[in-house]
Design a protein around this motif. Sequence first.
Motif, PDB file in Angstrom:
ATOM      1  N   VAL A 183     -13.212  16.286  -7.485  1.00  0.00           N
ATOM      2  CA  VAL A 183     -13.661  15.960  -8.843  1.00  0.00           C
ATOM      3  C   VAL A 183     -12.966  14.727  -9.419  1.00  0.00           C
ATOM      4  CG1 VAL A 183     -14.292  18.344  -9.332  1.00  0.00           C
ATOM      5  CG2 VAL A 183     -12.009  17.540  -9.972  1.00  0.00           C
ATOM      6  N   ARG A 184     -11.841  14.294  -8.825  1.00  0.00           N
ATOM      7  CA  ARG A 184     -11.122  13.135  -9.392  1.00  0.00           C
ATOM      8  C   ARG A 184     -10.297  12.478  -8.307  1.00  0.00           C
ATOM      9  NH1 ARG A 184      -9.515   8.876 -11.672  1.00  0.00           N
ATOM     10  NH2 ARG A 184      -8.851   8.779 -13.855  1.00  0.00           N
ATOM     11  N   THR A 185     -10.348  11.141  -8.255  1.00  0.00           N
ATOM     12  CA  THR A 185      -9.478  10.377  -7.369  1.00  0.00           C
ATOM     13  C   THR A 185      -8.812   9.258  -8.159  1.00  0.00           C
ATOM     14  OG1 THR A 185     -11.225   8.847  -6.661  1.00  0.00           O
ATOM     15  CG2 THR A 185     -10.899  10.828  -5.317  1.00  0.00           C
ATOM     16  N   TRP A 186      -7.612   8.898  -7.695  1.00  0.00           N
ATOM     17  CA  TRP A 186      -6.890   7.724  -8.188  1.00  0.00           C
ATOM     18  C   TRP A 186      -6.579   6.888  -6.964  1.00  0.00           C
ATOM     19  CZ3 TRP A 186      -6.201  12.673  -9.798  1.00  0.00           C
ATOM     20  CH2 TRP A 186      -6.295  12.940 -11.174  1.00  0.00           C
ATOM     21  N   SER A 221     -13.062   8.381 -11.018  1.00  0.00           N
ATOM     22  CA  SER A 221     -12.047   7.652 -10.250  1.00  0.00           C
ATOM     23  C   SER A 221     -11.439   6.519 -11.056  1.00  0.00           C
ATOM     24  CB  SER A 221     -12.670   7.080  -8.970  1.00  0.00           C
ATOM     25  OG  SER A 221     -11.672   6.503  -8.139  1.00  0.00           O
ATOM     26  N   THR A 222     -10.246   6.150 -10.654  1.00  0.00           N
ATOM     27  CA  THR A 222      -9.613   4.901 -11.064  1.00  0.00           C
ATOM     28  C   THR A 222      -9.266   4.137  -9.799  1.00  0.00           C
ATOM     29  OG1 THR A 222      -8.646   5.902 -13.043  1.00  0.00           O
ATOM     30  CG2 THR A 222      -7.642   3.855 -12.252  1.00  0.00           C
ATOM     31  N   GLY A 223      -9.660   2.865  -9.734  1.00  0.00           N
ATOM     32  CA  GLY A 223      -9.267   1.980  -8.646  1.00  0.00           C
ATOM     33  C   GLY A 223      -8.458   0.845  -9.249  1.00  0.00           C
ATOM     34  N   ILE A 224      -7.174   0.768  -8.940  1.00  0.00           N
ATOM     35  CA  ILE A 224      -6.268  -0.089  -9.695  1.00  0.00           C
ATOM     36  C   ILE A 224      -5.179  -0.621  -8.771  1.00  0.00           C
ATOM     37  CG2 ILE A 224      -4.644   1.734 -10.364  1.00  0.00           C
ATOM     38  CD1 ILE A 224      -6.089  -0.813 -12.848  1.00  0.00           C
ATOM     39  N   GLU A 225      -4.540  -1.705  -9.178  1.00  0.00           N
ATOM     40  CA  GLU A 225      -3.410  -2.190  -8.381  1.00  0.00           C
ATOM     41  C   GLU A 225      -2.231  -1.233  -8.491  1.00  0.00           C
ATOM     42  OE1 GLU A 225      -0.677  -6.187  -8.031  1.00  0.00           O
ATOM     43  OE2 GLU A 225      -2.870  -6.294  -7.933  1.00  0.00           O
ATOM     44  N   GLY A 226      -1.669  -0.899  -7.340  1.00  0.00           N
ATOM     45  CA  GLY A 226      -0.499  -0.035  -7.293  1.00  0.00           C
ATOM     46  C   GLY A 226       0.019  -0.003  -5.870  1.00  0.00           C
ATOM     47  N   VAL A 235      -3.762   0.635   0.766  1.00  0.00           N
ATOM     48  CA  VAL A 235      -4.548   1.594  -0.016  1.00  0.00           C
ATOM     49  C   VAL A 235      -3.844   2.945   0.051  1.00  0.00           C
ATOM     50  CG1 VAL A 235      -6.806   2.677  -0.372  1.00  0.00           C
ATOM     51  CG2 VAL A 235      -6.680   0.400   0.662  1.00  0.00           C
ATOM     52  N   SER A 236      -3.744   3.607  -1.084  1.00  0.00           N
ATOM     53  CA  SER A 236      -3.245   4.985  -1.131  1.00  0.00           C
ATOM     54  C   SER A 236      -4.016   5.719  -2.213  1.00  0.00           C
ATOM     55  CB  SER A 236      -1.736   5.031  -1.400  1.00  0.00           C
ATOM     56  OG  SER A 236      -1.404   4.330  -2.579  1.00  0.00           O
ATOM     57  N   MET A 237      -3.900   7.046  -2.250  1.00  0.00           N
ATOM     58  CA  MET A 237      -4.777   7.804  -3.141  1.00  0.00           C
ATOM     59  C   MET A 237      -4.163   9.139  -3.542  1.00  0.00           C
ATOM     60  SD  MET A 237      -8.820   8.762  -2.572  1.00  0.00           S
ATOM     61  CE  MET A 237      -8.627  10.163  -1.463  1.00  0.00           C
ATOM     62  N   ASP A 238      -4.425   9.546  -4.785  1.00  0.00           N
ATOM     63  CA  ASP A 238      -4.231  10.909  -5.267  1.00  0.00           C
ATOM     64  C   ASP A 238      -5.600  11.504  -5.530  1.00  0.00           C
ATOM     65  OD1 ASP A 238      -1.503  10.324  -5.329  1.00  0.00           O
ATOM     66  OD2 ASP A 238      -1.516   9.840  -7.465  1.00  0.00           O
TER      67      ASP A 238
END
Length: 389
Positions: A183-186, A221-226, A235-238
């Motif tokens: 339901v949600r990704t970062w 989702s949020t796709g952002i610099e980190g 690339v990494s993800m929560d």
Amino acid sequence: MLKVIARDGVSFKRFCGDDGDEEYQIVIVPPGHLAFEAQLRHMQAAYEDVQKSLGLDAGSAVFRRLFLSDALNQIALVKDSDLAVDRCGNPVATSIVQQSPLPGGKIALLAYHINSKAPMTKTRLAARHVLVTRNGRRHLWSAGLGSIPSNPEPDAAEQTHAIFATLADTLHGLGGSLAANCVRTWIYLRNADVFYQGMVTARRELFVRAGLTAATHYIASTGIEGGSPNRHEVVSMDALSLLDLEPGQVSYLNDFDMLCATKDYGVTFERGTRIAFADRAHLYISGTASIDRRGRVLHPGDVCRQLDRAIANVDALLRSGGASRDDMQHLIVYLRDASDYPRISGMLRESFPDVPAVVVHGPVCRPEWLVEIEGIAAVSENNRSLPAF
């Protein structure tokens, strides 16, 4: 019931539904003038104090995100701290991302706790996954998903495929799938200006194979610099996945007078997702910027007007789900240019006076966007045909 307090860099918000289960969003931002080790000690002490004052035991912690200014150099100390290590059989999904806290700190914390009247169990399935079970319902929190690159040159598409494959395999092992349960990704990119498009292309391809299309739905989702603590990951993800959803629980948020569908400019995520339970609903607001209903960037070069429009867009998404900005439980604000912080900090306090917020340096996917905001809202629900939270 809502309650918020802010002092000494500590803020929190409490939501309690009719069933009596409390949810807490806690934000801690240590004094920026301290050295890193001192900031880390301050944060740990402040976190222990706020948990004690709220009557939260260690088992109530579900998810933590640590924002670091220099992950590669700071990770050794953080990984050995109580903020990142499972203690006494108490697993917590912990995300560590390089996004410098503003206006000038080295570390900040966002923590999510559930003070549950019903029994709650937490099981670490693997290094990056924690399964939380309550009322017969399973919530999978995945933090710091990454990959071991096979290509010596950074390849955002390859890493995106590998990360989503890891999540999909884990869900499949639990009887779920990306399409039905995530339901949600970062999504974090070490250099968003360079690697964002590779991630977008790979995500679109794998979503088609997973049955996620414009005709079905996507994932908030949020796709952002980190940055990841692993220097080889671009690339990494929560992620958050709910394994036992029933018909009627999930709906998607938009206001087409304010924002276009994301597919209109070639990306594949939902503006927001609403998950309803018997006594409450959670609204996951995706990263939202100064965009109009035709997909155009509004107010280029003016961070204050861009923030105004981003907030207006968030207001519209919340209204579409029966909520308002007063229902926001936490807020994350990403600034492309850290020097803009003094220009927007007062606006944020005025617009969200009772919402715990973290402001970080994080360039958005289009260079013209100077600021992006996201968050989670909670509202009361009264529908006993739905599952308990």
